[in-house]
Design an enzyme around this catalytic site. Structure first.
Site, PDB file in Angstrom:
ATOM      1  N   ASP A   1     -28.486 -35.344  30.351  1.00  0.00           N
ATOM      2  CA  ASP A   1     -28.960 -34.819  31.634  1.00  0.00           C
ATOM      3  C   ASP A   1     -27.861 -33.980  32.290  1.00  0.00           C
ATOM      4  OD1 ASP A   1     -30.222 -34.418  34.077  1.00  0.00           O
ATOM      5  OD2 ASP A   1     -30.909 -36.474  34.254  1.00  0.00           O
TER       6      ASP A   1
ATOM      7  N   HIS B   1     -33.608 -43.489  38.164  1.00  0.00           N
ATOM      8  CA  HIS B   1     -32.863 -42.311  37.696  1.00  0.00           C
ATOM      9  C   HIS B   1     -32.780 -41.366  38.895  1.00  0.00           C
ATOM     10  CE1 HIS B   1     -32.202 -39.163  34.401  1.00  0.00           C
ATOM     11  NE2 HIS B   1     -32.562 -38.393  35.401  1.00  0.00           N
TER      12      HIS B   1
ATOM     13  N   CYS C   1     -31.507 -30.567  36.440  1.00  0.00           N
ATOM     14  CA  CYS C   1     -32.612 -30.293  35.525  1.00  0.00           C
ATOM     15  C   CYS C   1     -32.858 -28.790  35.525  1.00  0.00           C
ATOM     16  CB  CYS C   1     -33.872 -31.042  35.939  1.00  0.00           C
ATOM     17  SG  CYS C   1     -35.257 -30.634  34.863  1.00  0.00           S
TER      18      CYS C   1
HETATM   19  P1  HMG Z   1     -43.479 -24.576  23.529  1.00  0.00           P
HETATM   20  O1  HMG Z   1     -42.963 -23.172  23.611  1.00  0.00           O
HETATM   21  O2  HMG Z   1     -44.761 -24.909  24.213  1.00  0.00           O
HETATM   22  O3  HMG Z   1     -43.556 -25.158  22.030  1.00  0.00           O
HETATM   23  O4  HMG Z   1     -42.333 -25.532  24.101  1.00  0.00           O
HETATM   24  P2  HMG Z   1     -43.912 -24.558  20.667  1.00  0.00           P
HETATM   25  O5  HMG Z   1     -44.391 -25.710  19.851  1.00  0.00           O
HETATM   26  O6  HMG Z   1     -44.790 -23.344  20.805  1.00  0.00           O
HETATM   27  O7  HMG Z   1     -42.498 -24.094  20.086  1.00  0.00           O
HETATM   28  C1  HMG Z   1     -41.764 -23.004  20.599  1.00  0.00           C
HETATM   29  C2  HMG Z   1     -40.467 -22.889  19.812  1.00  0.00           C
HETATM   30  O8  HMG Z   1     -39.665 -24.056  20.041  1.00  0.00           O
HETATM   31  C3  HMG Z   1     -40.667 -22.812  18.295  1.00  0.00           C
HETATM   32  O9  HMG Z   1     -39.599 -22.038  17.764  1.00  0.00           O
HETATM   33  C4  HMG Z   1     -40.502 -24.243  17.851  1.00  0.00           C
HETATM   34  O10 HMG Z   1     -40.079 -24.372  16.523  1.00  0.00           O
HETATM   35  C5  HMG Z   1     -39.403 -24.705  18.803  1.00  0.00           C
HETATM   36  P3  HMG Z   1     -39.804 -20.503  17.346  1.00  0.00           P
HETATM   37  O11 HMG Z   1     -40.909 -20.520  16.340  1.00  0.00           O
HETATM   38  O12 HMG Z   1     -40.172 -19.784  18.625  1.00  0.00           O
HETATM   39  O13 HMG Z   1     -38.446 -20.124  16.834  1.00  0.00           O
HETATM   40  N1  HMG Z   1     -39.444 -26.156  19.020  1.00  0.00           N
HETATM   41  C6  HMG Z   1     -38.399 -26.972  18.865  1.00  0.00           C
HETATM   42  N2  HMG Z   1     -37.134 -26.735  18.487  1.00  0.00           N
HETATM   43  C7  HMG Z   1     -36.324 -27.810  18.414  1.00  0.00           C
HETATM   44  N3  HMG Z   1     -36.702 -29.061  18.707  1.00  0.00           N
HETATM   45  C8  HMG Z   1     -37.975 -29.314  19.084  1.00  0.00           C
HETATM   46  C9  HMG Z   1     -38.870 -28.242  19.175  1.00  0.00           C
HETATM   47  N4  HMG Z   1     -40.168 -28.151  19.510  1.00  0.00           N
HETATM   48  C10 HMG Z   1     -40.522 -26.866  19.405  1.00  0.00           C
HETATM   49  N5  HMG Z   1     -38.353 -30.558  19.393  1.00  0.00           N
HETATM   50  C11 HMG Z   1     -41.188 -27.661  24.219  1.00  0.00           C
HETATM   51  C12 HMG Z   1     -42.546 -26.931  24.202  1.00  0.00           C
HETATM   52  C13 HMG Z   1     -41.422 -29.081  24.625  1.00  0.00           C
HETATM   53  C14 HMG Z   1     -40.547 -27.577  22.855  1.00  0.00           C
HETATM   54  C15 HMG Z   1     -40.286 -26.931  25.259  1.00  0.00           C
HETATM   55  O14 HMG Z   1     -40.983 -26.859  26.465  1.00  0.00           O
HETATM   56  C16 HMG Z   1     -38.959 -27.597  25.469  1.00  0.00           C
HETATM   57  O15 HMG Z   1     -38.134 -27.695  24.568  1.00  0.00           O
HETATM   58  N6  HMG Z   1     -38.707 -28.023  26.702  1.00  0.00           N
HETATM   59  C17 HMG Z   1     -37.422 -28.646  27.023  1.00  0.00           C
HETATM   60  C18 HMG Z   1     -37.544 -29.403  28.247  1.00  0.00           C
HETATM   61  C19 HMG Z   1     -36.260 -30.096  28.582  1.00  0.00           C
HETATM   62  O16 HMG Z   1     -35.429 -30.421  27.747  1.00  0.00           O
HETATM   63  N7  HMG Z   1     -36.109 -30.350  29.894  1.00  0.00           N
HETATM   64  C20 HMG Z   1     -34.990 -31.071  30.391  1.00  0.00           C
HETATM   65  C21 HMG Z   1     -35.115 -32.539  30.080  1.00  0.00           C
HETATM   66  S1  HMG Z   1     -36.225 -33.399  31.153  1.00  0.00           S
HETATM   67  C22 HMG Z   1     -35.266 -33.845  32.500  1.00  0.00           C
HETATM   68  O17 HMG Z   1     -34.150 -33.423  32.627  1.00  0.00           O
HETATM   69  C23 HMG Z   1     -35.828 -34.856  33.485  1.00  0.00           C
HETATM   70  C24 HMG Z   1     -35.220 -36.241  33.271  1.00  0.00           C
HETATM   71  O18 HMG Z   1     -33.802 -36.217  33.383  1.00  0.00           O
HETATM   72  C25 HMG Z   1     -35.777 -37.219  34.321  1.00  0.00           C
HETATM   73  C26 HMG Z   1     -35.661 -36.717  35.746  1.00  0.00           C
HETATM   74  O19 HMG Z   1     -34.553 -36.314  36.176  1.00  0.00           O
HETATM   75  O20 HMG Z   1     -36.683 -36.748  36.444  1.00  0.00           O
HETATM   76  C27 HMG Z   1     -35.576 -36.807  31.890  1.00  0.00           C
HETATM   77 MG    MG Z   2     -32.712 -36.204  35.235  1.00  0.00          MG
END
Ligand code: HMG
Ligand code: MG
Length: 301
Positions: A16, A212, A245
């Site tokens: 995070d 969190h 985030c």
């Molecule tokens: P998308 O564009 O809808 O997915 O993203 P897609 O299936 O069309 O894939 C797009 C591209 O991403 C493709 O690559 C996939 O291969 C690749 P391309 O063909 O364009 O080269 N891809 C991946 N690569 C690596 N690992 C994977 C993966 N999946 C697809 N697992 C997706 C959907 C979920 C992937 C995207 O939206 C994403 O990665 N989001 C990241 C969100 C994130 O990390 N946010 C921060 C964490 S959450 C947070 O901080 C909150 C928390 O702390 C709690 C709080 O504070 O409240 C937890």
């Molecule tokens: Mg967080």
């Protein structure tokens, strides 16, 4: 009111925290950070995420980080467990292949935030998680569930506690061993936090919940204290208050681990974590990232 005698800290700084830092750390430094935290006594550490590197470039290389962590003796000596965030099956496959001890899936109580964060609706995210859970169960991989925006959302404003309870209970019923309730943009205040927790606890037992708290408005410690009063004994925190985030503009980092430890130590609540060492790690990592230390305790030492 009985406060818990012991609290588990879940260190989220290497995930995070680093996911929102403009300076991207090398794999070697990420490993060093995690191992130093493990040696300080932290037993559960989020080591990174298997998400799209186009979305979150800071987390690219989590596979290499886990490989290095698993090849080192620190893991066995410390007994620490390393977790990885996995938004979809591709992420889960990476986490399994590279030896994560557990994975975390993440949804939210707000539609707009879910769209911005993982590019799908809440409903779609939960369907994806059903698939992840089915696979994870086959390999006995523990799954933790996050609900983000449990108090407020940067796009939708106030969030109804009932909505939080609904998403949390879905994640719990599907098999998440623990649900972490994320105040993603830090707008919570103690009574709002208690209202939300009381609603969630109608559906999910207290001992299955973690809080969190991002510290955007300096409210995180009071919200954590309010949660302790309700019996919560699992707290997510981030060394030096790193991060935020990327899909919640203006959100600052999680509450600093040092500040939580100082408060818990002062109330004789056990964590088995060496506060002095976490303070040293906080100063070191801030220097490496060329950023200010957000820990009040760290700043005072
Ligand atoms: P998308 O564009 O809808 O997915 O993203 P897609 O299936 O069309 O894939 C797009 C591209 O991403 C493709 O690559 C996939 O291969 C690749 P391309 O063909 O364009 O080269 N891809 C991946 N690569 C690596 N690992 C994977 C993966 N999946 C697809 N697992 C997706 C959907 C979920 C992937 C995207 O939206 C994403 O990665 N989001 C990241 C969100 C994130 O990390 N946010 C921060 C964490 S959450 C947070 O901080 C909150 C928390 O702390 C709690 C709080 O504070 O409240 C937890
Ligand atoms: Mg967080």
């Amino acid at each position: 009111m009985t406060l818990p005698k012991q609290v588990e800290i879940i260190e989220v700084g290497p995930r995070d925290g680093l996911q929102n830092e403009p300076n991207i750390l090398s794999t070697q430094l990420r490993v060093e950070l995690i191992e130093r935290l493990a040696k300080a006594g932290i037993q559960k550490i989020e080591a990174g995420s298997f998400v799209s590197p186009k979305w979150v470039p800071q987390m690219a290389g989590t596979d290499l980080v886990l490989d290095k962590l698993n090849a080192s003796s620190v893991k066995q000596q410390s007994g620490a467990k390393y977790a990885a965030l996995t938004p979809n099956l591709k992420g889960l496959e990476g986490a399994i292949k590279h030896g994560a001890d557990e994975v975390a899936i993440f949804s939210a109580a707000s539609e707009s935030f879910t769209q911005k964060n993982i590019n799908c609706s809440i409903e779609e995210s939960l369907q994806r998680f059903d698939t992840i859970m089915a696979q994870a169960k086959k390999v006995n991989m523990p799954v933790r569930g996050y609900v983000s925006t449990v108090i407020g959302c940067p796009y939708e404003g106030d969030i109804a506690p009932k909505k939080v309870a609904q998403v949390a209970s879905y994640l719990y019923e599907m098999g998440c061993y623990e649900i972490s309730l994320g105040d993603t943009i830090g707008v919570g205040t103690p009574l709002k936090f208690k209202n939300m927790l009381n609603e969630v606890m109608k559906k999910v037992p207290c001992h299955k919940l973690a809080v969190h708290c991002h510290n955007t408005y300096g409210q995180a410690l009071t919200n954590i204290y309010a949660s302790l009063e309700l019996g919560i004994n699992k707290i997510d925190s981030s060394v030096a208050g790193l991060g935020g985030c990327p899909y919640a503009k203006g959100a600052s980092g999680n509450i600093a681990t040092e500040d939580v430890l100082f408060m818990l130590n002062g109330m004789d609540i056990t964590t088995n974590i060496n506060l002095d060492e976490v303070i040293n790690i906080g100063h070191w990592i801030c220097k490496a990232l060329n950023r200010e230390n957000q820990s009040k305790v760290g700043a005072a030492y």
